[in-house]
Design a protein around this motif. Structure first.
Motif, mmCIF file in Angstrom:
data_model
loop_
_atom_site.group_PDB
_atom_site.id
_atom_site.type_symbol
_atom_site.label_atom_id
_atom_site.label_comp_id
_atom_site.label_asym_id
_atom_site.label_seq_id
_atom_site.Cartn_x
_atom_site.Cartn_y
_atom_site.Cartn_z
ATOM 1 N N ILE A 139 -57.622 -32.096 -93.668
ATOM 2 C CA ILE A 139 -57.130 -30.941 -94.407
ATOM 3 C C ILE A 139 -55.726 -31.225 -94.943
ATOM 4 C CG2 ILE A 139 -56.530 -28.494 -94.281
ATOM 5 C CD1 ILE A 139 -59.509 -29.004 -93.926
ATOM 6 N N ASP A 140 -55.537 -30.971 -96.237
ATOM 7 C CA ASP A 140 -54.211 -31.046 -96.841
ATOM 8 C C ASP A 140 -53.735 -29.601 -97.047
ATOM 9 O OD1 ASP A 140 -51.886 -31.571 -98.203
ATOM 10 O OD2 ASP A 140 -52.852 -32.364 -100.002
ATOM 11 N N LEU A 141 -52.984 -29.093 -96.069
ATOM 12 C CA LEU A 141 -52.512 -27.709 -96.128
ATOM 13 C C LEU A 141 -51.306 -27.645 -97.059
ATOM 14 C CD1 LEU A 141 -52.903 -24.846 -95.075
ATOM 15 C CD2 LEU A 141 -51.455 -25.415 -93.117
ATOM 16 N N LEU A 142 -51.522 -27.101 -98.256
ATOM 17 C CA LEU A 142 -50.481 -27.094 -99.287
ATOM 18 C C LEU A 142 -49.388 -26.077 -98.997
ATOM 19 C CD1 LEU A 142 -52.743 -27.313 -102.471
ATOM 20 C CD2 LEU A 142 -51.641 -29.184 -101.223
ATOM 21 N N GLY A 143 -49.741 -24.992 -98.333
ATOM 22 C CA GLY A 143 -48.753 -23.962 -98.047
ATOM 23 C C GLY A 143 -49.393 -22.769 -97.382
ATOM 24 N N VAL A 144 -48.532 -21.905 -96.832
ATOM 25 C CA VAL A 144 -48.971 -20.678 -96.171
ATOM 26 C C VAL A 144 -48.294 -19.503 -96.861
ATOM 27 C CG1 VAL A 144 -48.979 -19.339 -94.038
ATOM 28 C CG2 VAL A 144 -49.308 -21.826 -93.953
ATOM 29 N N VAL A 145 -49.089 -18.560 -97.340
ATOM 30 C CA VAL A 145 -48.561 -17.317 -97.901
ATOM 31 C C VAL A 145 -48.696 -16.245 -96.821
ATOM 32 C CG1 VAL A 145 -48.771 -15.580 -99.707
ATOM 33 C CG2 VAL A 145 -49.192 -17.996 -100.238
ATOM 34 N N ALA A 146 -47.558 -15.786 -96.324
ATOM 35 C CA ALA A 146 -47.528 -14.870 -95.181
ATOM 36 C C ALA A 146 -47.220 -13.457 -95.656
ATOM 37 C CB ALA A 146 -46.466 -15.330 -94.172
ATOM 38 N N SER A 147 -48.160 -12.557 -95.455
ATOM 39 C CA SER A 147 -48.011 -11.193 -95.973
ATOM 40 C C SER A 147 -48.164 -10.167 -94.865
ATOM 41 C CB SER A 147 -49.040 -10.946 -97.080
ATOM 42 O OG SER A 147 -50.350 -11.109 -96.566
ATOM 43 N N ALA A 148 -47.971 -8.912 -95.231
ATOM 44 C CA ALA A 148 -48.055 -7.819 -94.266
ATOM 45 C C ALA A 148 -49.505 -7.511 -93.920
ATOM 46 C CB ALA A 148 -47.384 -6.574 -94.834
ATOM 47 N N GLY A 149 -49.689 -6.999 -92.720
ATOM 48 C CA GLY A 149 -51.007 -6.600 -92.240
ATOM 49 C C GLY A 149 -50.863 -6.142 -90.806
ATOM 50 N N ARG A 150 -51.320 -6.958 -89.879
ATOM 51 C CA ARG A 150 -51.171 -6.646 -88.465
ATOM 52 C C ARG A 150 -49.709 -6.687 -88.036
ATOM 53 N NH1 ARG A 150 -55.573 -9.524 -89.574
ATOM 54 N NH2 ARG A 150 -57.570 -8.939 -88.649
ATOM 55 N N VAL A 151 -48.926 -7.482 -88.743
ATOM 56 C CA VAL A 151 -47.468 -7.543 -88.561
ATOM 57 C C VAL A 151 -46.834 -7.418 -89.937
ATOM 58 C CG1 VAL A 151 -47.610 -8.968 -86.470
ATOM 59 C CG2 VAL A 151 -47.465 -10.074 -88.706
ATOM 60 N N SER A 152 -45.524 -7.267 -89.977
ATOM 61 C CA SER A 152 -44.838 -7.184 -91.264
ATOM 62 C C SER A 152 -44.816 -8.551 -91.937
ATOM 63 C CB SER A 152 -43.408 -6.695 -91.062
ATOM 64 O OG SER A 152 -42.639 -7.693 -90.401
ATOM 65 N N ALA A 153 -44.511 -8.575 -93.221
ATOM 66 C CA ALA A 153 -44.421 -9.838 -93.944
ATOM 67 C C ALA A 153 -43.329 -10.727 -93.359
ATOM 68 C CB ALA A 153 -44.163 -9.578 -95.432
ATOM 69 N N GLU A 154 -42.219 -10.120 -92.928
ATOM 70 C CA GLU A 154 -41.126 -10.890 -92.330
ATOM 71 C C GLU A 154 -41.576 -11.538 -91.028
ATOM 72 O OE1 GLU A 154 -40.884 -7.843 -93.483
ATOM 73 O OE2 GLU A 154 -39.489 -8.032 -95.164
ATOM 74 N N GLU A 155 -42.290 -10.766 -90.186
ATOM 75 C CA GLU A 155 -42.790 -11.324 -88.926
ATOM 76 C C GLU A 155 -43.842 -12.394 -89.185
ATOM 77 O OE1 GLU A 155 -42.497 -7.691 -85.731
ATOM 78 O OE2 GLU A 155 -43.972 -7.517 -87.345
ATOM 79 N N ALA A 156 -44.698 -12.164 -90.169
ATOM 80 C CA ALA A 156 -45.718 -13.153 -90.501
ATOM 81 C C ALA A 156 -45.078 -14.464 -90.947
ATOM 82 C CB ALA A 156 -46.639 -12.610 -91.598
ATOM 83 N N SER A 157 -44.029 -14.366 -91.779
ATOM 84 C CA SER A 157 -43.319 -15.573 -92.225
ATOM 85 C C SER A 157 -42.687 -16.302 -91.045
ATOM 86 C CB SER A 157 -42.227 -15.193 -93.242
ATOM 87 O OG SER A 157 -42.784 -14.630 -94.405
ATOM 88 N N ALA A 158 -42.052 -15.534 -90.154
ATOM 89 C CA ALA A 158 -41.408 -16.134 -88.983
ATOM 90 C C ALA A 158 -42.434 -16.825 -88.088
ATOM 91 C CB ALA A 158 -40.649 -15.071 -88.190
ATOM 92 N N ASN A 159 -43.592 -16.184 -87.907
ATOM 93 C CA ASN A 159 -44.634 -16.777 -87.074
ATOM 94 C C ASN A 159 -45.151 -18.082 -87.669
ATOM 95 O OD1 ASN A 159 -44.461 -14.630 -85.312
ATOM 96 N ND2 ASN A 159 -46.255 -13.565 -86.118
ATOM 97 N N ALA A 160 -45.376 -18.097 -88.986
ATOM 98 C CA ALA A 160 -45.865 -19.317 -89.639
ATOM 99 C C ALA A 160 -44.836 -20.432 -89.543
ATOM 100 C CB ALA A 160 -46.199 -19.015 -91.102
ATOM 101 N N GLN A 161 -43.570 -20.104 -89.782
ATOM 102 C CA GLN A 161 -42.507 -21.107 -89.692
ATOM 103 C C GLN A 161 -42.374 -21.629 -88.268
ATOM 104 O OE1 GLN A 161 -39.236 -18.874 -91.252
ATOM 105 N NE2 GLN A 161 -39.907 -19.075 -93.368
ATOM 106 N N HIS A 162 -42.518 -20.727 -87.315
ATOM 107 C CA HIS A 162 -42.389 -21.102 -85.901
ATOM 108 C C HIS A 162 -43.428 -22.155 -85.515
ATOM 109 C CE1 HIS A 162 -41.749 -20.414 -81.553
ATOM 110 N NE2 HIS A 162 -43.065 -20.465 -81.455
ATOM 111 N N VAL A 163 -44.689 -21.909 -85.876
ATOM 112 C CA VAL A 163 -45.740 -22.833 -85.471
ATOM 113 C C VAL A 163 -45.678 -24.129 -86.272
ATOM 114 C CG1 VAL A 163 -47.533 -21.924 -87.018
ATOM 115 C CG2 VAL A 163 -48.184 -22.980 -84.860
ATOM 116 N N LEU A 164 -45.330 -24.054 -87.564
ATOM 117 C CA LEU A 164 -45.235 -25.273 -88.364
ATOM 118 C C LEU A 164 -44.071 -26.144 -87.928
ATOM 119 C CD1 LEU A 164 -46.136 -23.856 -91.890
ATOM 120 C CD2 LEU A 164 -47.464 -25.497 -90.546
ATOM 121 N N GLN A 165 -42.986 -25.514 -87.501
ATOM 122 C CA GLN A 165 -41.848 -26.274 -86.984
ATOM 123 C C GLN A 165 -42.266 -27.069 -85.749
ATOM 124 O OE1 GLN A 165 -38.500 -24.032 -85.274
ATOM 125 N NE2 GLN A 165 -37.119 -25.298 -86.485
#
Length: 312
Positions: A27-53
């Motif tokens: 898989i070539d993961l080009l990027g993650v678009v993190a939006s609001a839903g179960r969490v806010s967009a800010e939390e979603a972005s932080a979660n994605a950055q956290h795991v990718l880091q």
């Protein structure tokens, strides 16, 4: 190698899916678009950055939509909470994995359009959350359809629902967006809740599949927290459905799903008890099919594919 853009309201299960896909050689993961839903967009972005880091992969995280397309027009849809008594729905509101960090200044929708239009190869979109960003992308630039290999939609439910008696969360959160996507000419594969419920996984199943690799261990960090949350409300004794993991595994091996059948799929956004319901024309009354749908998967196959995906 399959080029993928992942869109999600990144919480615990989605974080585990990102960890597995980011480290896969298939898989070539080009990027993650993190939006609001179960969490806010800010939390979603932080979660994605956290795991990718933690994976060590330099994959961009773009902040997506802050809300549903017309949510602000309807006061009843602001500050959404599950209906009383729906414990399963409440447990879907997962805590953030990390503190909010600086996200890319580029809008997720604009980034998706630029990436898709410039890609020399067709790209697969994996939708693990509400479909808001894809719907907006289609409205801004309909020509992206020619650059998309497949849209994998993890959402909806036929006999299984979670947020109400009729609806599944991803579709219910923004049913207008879902209606736009389902009506589009994009090639779509839908993995509804029914599929994940056909192969409930216990914590020991996931430990067996994921404990032998770095990516798997990272994924289990999130999944263990998810199991603990369900145990706190006396759920999950017979196993839990993992539709987002199933979506990630499908990219790695499409044969993990049972038969995929062309159906007409629509969404109810008229209000009332059926609000957000995904309507599958399983009687095949209409022949204008717009999606491929699978309602089942094999648990043994799913666990084996998870192990192979985690190994990279």
């Amino acid at each position: 190698m399959k080029k993928v853009i992942l869109c999600s309201d990144v919480e615990l299960e989605a974080s585990a899916s990102i960890a597995l896909l980011a480290q896969s050689s298939a898989i070539d993961l080009l990027g993650v678009v993190a939006s609001a839903g179960r969490v806010s967009a800010e939390e979603a972005s932080a979660n994605a950055q956290h795991v990718l880091q933690k994976t060590g992969r330099d994959i961009p995280v773009l902040r997506g939509s802050l809300d549903a397309i017309i949510a602000d027009l309807d006061p009843l849809r602001k500050n959404w909470e599950p209906a009383p008594g729906l414990n399963h729905g409440k447990t879907l509101r997962n805590v953030s994995l990390g503190d909010p960090r600086e996200h890319s200044g580029k809008c997720g929708v604009i980034w998706m359009i630029d990436t898709l239009m410039r890609s020399p190869e067709k790209v697969t979109l994996l939708m693990l959350g509400p479909l808001t960003d894809l719907a907006l992308t289609l409205k801004v630039q309909p020509d992206i359809a020619a650059h998309i290999e497949e849209v994998v939609i993890v959402g909806g439910g036929y006999r299984q629902t979670d947020v109400s008696a009729a609806a599944e969360f991803n579709i219910h959160y923004d049913p207008e967006a879902a209606a736009i996507v389902f009506a589009s000419p994009l090639p779509k594969t839908v993995i509804p809740l029914d599929c994940a419920h056909s192969a409930l996984l216990k914590e020991k199943d996931l430990q067996k599949a994921l404990s032998g690799s770095v990516a798997g261990i990272l994924a289990m960090e999130s999944l263990c927290r998810l199991f603990q949350r369900h145990k706190s409300v006396d759920e999950g004794a017979s196993g839990l459905p993992f539709p987002m993991l199933l979506g990630a595994v499908y990219l790695f091996d499409p044969l993990v799903l049972g038969p995929t059948i062309p159906y007409r799929v629509d969404v109810d956004y008229s209000g009332g008890y059926a609000y957000g319901q995904t309507v599958f024309d399983t009687r095949r009354i209409f022949d204008n099919y717009n999606c491929l749908v699978s309602f089942s998967t094999c648990k043994k196959k799913l666990v084996e594919c998870l192990r192979r995906l985690a190994e990279g």
